[in-house]
Design a protein around this motif. Sequence first.
Motif, PDB file in Angstrom:
ATOM      1  N   VAL A 137      -5.166   1.058  -2.572  1.00 31.54           N
ATOM      2  CA  VAL A 137      -4.678   1.180  -1.275  1.00 31.54           C
ATOM      3  C   VAL A 137      -5.812   0.570   0.053  1.00 31.54           C
ATOM      4  N   GLN A 175       3.644   1.799  -1.396  1.00 26.45           N
ATOM      5  CA  GLN A 175       4.285   2.084  -2.516  1.00 26.45           C
ATOM      6  C   GLN A 175       3.388   3.055  -3.439  1.00 26.45           C
ATOM      7  N   TYR A 176       2.079   3.412  -2.991  1.00 25.62           N
ATOM      8  CA  TYR A 176       1.135   4.004  -3.762  1.00 25.62           C
ATOM      9  C   TYR A 176       0.745   5.566  -3.207  1.00 25.62           C
ATOM     10  N   MET A 228       6.512   4.658  -6.873  1.00 29.01           N
ATOM     11  CA  MET A 228       5.839   3.766  -7.744  1.00 29.01           C
ATOM     12  C   MET A 228       4.582   4.665  -8.101  1.00 29.01           C
ATOM     13  N   SER A 269      -6.088   5.035  -7.353  1.00 27.87           N
ATOM     14  CA  SER A 269      -4.931   4.554  -6.506  1.00 27.87           C
ATOM     15  C   SER A 269      -5.500   4.568  -5.220  1.00 27.87           C
ATOM     16  N   THR A 270      -6.404   5.137  -4.579  1.00 30.09           N
ATOM     17  CA  THR A 270      -7.155   4.949  -3.260  1.00 30.09           C
ATOM     18  C   THR A 270      -7.941   3.346  -3.217  1.00 30.09           C
ATOM     19  N   ALA A 314       0.749  -1.165   0.047  1.00 31.42           N
ATOM     20  CA  ALA A 314      -0.111  -0.036  -0.042  1.00 31.42           C
ATOM     21  C   ALA A 314       0.800   1.156  -0.166  1.00 31.42           C
ATOM     22  N   TYR A 331       1.403   5.434 -10.556  1.00 25.62           N
ATOM     23  CA  TYR A 331      -0.076   4.765 -10.502  1.00 25.62           C
ATOM     24  C   TYR A 331       0.047   4.304 -12.115  1.00 25.62           C
ATOM     25  N   LEU A 334     -12.285  15.974   1.323  1.00 29.02           N
ATOM     26  CA  LEU A 334     -11.081  16.317   0.903  1.00 29.02           C
ATOM     27  C   LEU A 334     -11.066  17.414  -0.127  1.00 29.02           C
ATOM     28  N   ARG A 367      -6.820   9.867 -10.830  1.00 30.39           N
ATOM     29  CA  ARG A 367      -5.629   9.175 -10.405  1.00 30.39           C
ATOM     30  C   ARG A 367      -5.578   8.941  -8.813  1.00 30.39           C
ATOM     31  N   ASN A 368      -6.018   9.910  -8.509  1.00 28.13           N
ATOM     32  CA  ASN A 368      -6.032   9.775  -6.619  1.00 28.13           C
ATOM     33  C   ASN A 368      -7.207   8.805  -6.271  1.00 28.13           C
ATOM     34  N   GLU A 421       2.312   8.242  -2.893  1.00 30.53           N
ATOM     35  CA  GLU A 421       2.459   9.312  -3.681  1.00 30.53           C
ATOM     36  C   GLU A 421       1.493   9.778  -4.711  1.00 30.53           C
ATOM     37  N   ASN A 422       0.664   8.730  -5.099  1.00 30.10           N
ATOM     38  CA  ASN A 422      -0.593   8.813  -5.919  1.00 30.10           C
ATOM     39  C   ASN A 422      -1.751   9.323  -5.428  1.00 30.10           C
ATOM     40  N   LEU A 423      -1.994   9.245  -4.115  1.00 35.79           N
ATOM     41  CA  LEU A 423      -3.213   9.072  -3.333  1.00 35.79           C
ATOM     42  C   LEU A 423      -3.832  10.703  -3.161  1.00 35.79           C
ATOM     43  N   GLY A 424      -3.019  11.847  -3.501  1.00 33.57           N
ATOM     44  CA  GLY A 424      -3.497  13.166  -3.479  1.00 33.57           C
ATOM     45  C   GLY A 424      -3.739  13.475  -1.632  1.00 33.57           C
ATOM     46  N   PRO A 425      -4.919  14.039  -1.473  1.00 35.74           N
ATOM     47  CA  PRO A 425      -5.182  14.169   0.005  1.00 35.74           C
ATOM     48  C   PRO A 425      -5.553  13.035   0.690  1.00 35.74           C
ATOM     49  N   TRP A 426      -5.818  11.784   0.295  1.00 36.44           N
ATOM     50  CA  TRP A 426      -6.424  10.645   0.971  1.00 36.44           C
ATOM     51  C   TRP A 426      -5.628  10.089   1.958  1.00 36.44           C
ATOM     52  N   LEU A 431      -5.700  -3.101  -0.003  1.00 34.74           N
ATOM     53  CA  LEU A 431      -4.394  -3.608   0.547  1.00 34.74           C
ATOM     54  C   LEU A 431      -4.500  -3.535   2.275  1.00 34.74           C
ATOM     55  N   THR A 432      -4.858  -2.265   2.699  1.00 36.72           N
ATOM     56  CA  THR A 432      -4.877  -1.726   4.066  1.00 36.72           C
ATOM     57  C   THR A 432      -5.912  -2.729   4.611  1.00 36.72           C
TER      58      THR A 432
END
Lengths: 174, 174
Positions: free
Chosen positions: B141, A157-158, B1, B137-138, A155, B3, B127, B133-134, A160-165, B144-145
């Motif tokens: 994540v 690794q991603y 990494m 990606s979420t 998780a 997206y 948010l 993309r955000n 940087e792609n999540l923006g504000p999440w 996985l989380t």
Amino acid sequence: MKYSVAQAIEILDRTPSVCTTLLSGLSDDWVMNNEGPETFSPFDVIGHLIHGEKTDWAARAKMILEFGNTKTFVPWDRFAQYEESNGKSLSQLLDEFARVRKENMDWFKSLRLTESDLDKTGIHPKLGEVTLRNLLSTWVVHDLTHIAQITRVMAKQYTENLGPWPEFFRILSF
Amino acid sequence: MKYSVAQAIEILDRTPSVCTTLLSGLSDDWVMNNEGPETFSPFDVIGHLIHGEKTDWAARAKMILEFGNTKTFVPWDRFAQYEESNGKSLSQLLDEFARVRKENMDWFKSLRLTESDLDKTGIHPKLGEVTLRNLLSTWVVHDLTHIAQITRVMAKQYTENLGPWPEFFRILSF
């Protein structure tokens, strides 16, 4: 939840399949990255689990049953897999983990441990006296927490792609 | 990494199988316990993942692609599964999760998103502005989380059996 051999086996039997389902065929970006210096990648974790099967859980249980408090467990080399996994593919490691775990489970199931066996004690090199129940419970928790670690590392690794999440994912800062 | 749709699909496609391999056939003690008030059991997590498939990820992605910043995402009800999973077995939930995820993946793969699609934006109710993309990606994540959470919750059920070992498992106090 009290330790029971049957409920422990429910977890121990399936961990290799869980790891294979989770990791088999993934891109190297998912499996070869870690959380920073001296941390494990998912690839490293599988090597670590193999090392535990070969040198730790069964060996320590046997030591308790045969020698009790008269011998001290051999310390676990937490970094042994850096050398042992070298040159192997993840697929090879997953197969090896399944094989060595299966061997240990066949032996473990043949023991038919009683409650008084579970009270027997041995000596951990750092923690001191532990019971067989403590050791066998830790075997289960070690499996589960390393699956948690694998998915957390993936998780991250991603991030940087999540923006504000990330503020909704406390686990990413663990 | 960075997206990538292809690497995201590697994870999203397998999450239902991972959950099934991890949880199918386990004793209720492993799957129905949680970490305390307002926390999820593994059973709750599967219901939560189903709710996300039905109401969140695909719906929000469609909203970005069709309406951009002119509409705000519907808030996710984090506790919807307490009602929606009521009366269902874990086995039913695992099957349902596999089915709704498969539907979403068929749709998602058919989109053939470009990099400029991924830069499109929408409005999250808490948010603010986020990119596709955000969001996508979420989605990964989040899978996985929640697997990390499931295994952590399971591991915690055995804490009382570990004797002095918890000091080696920082994750048990997360």
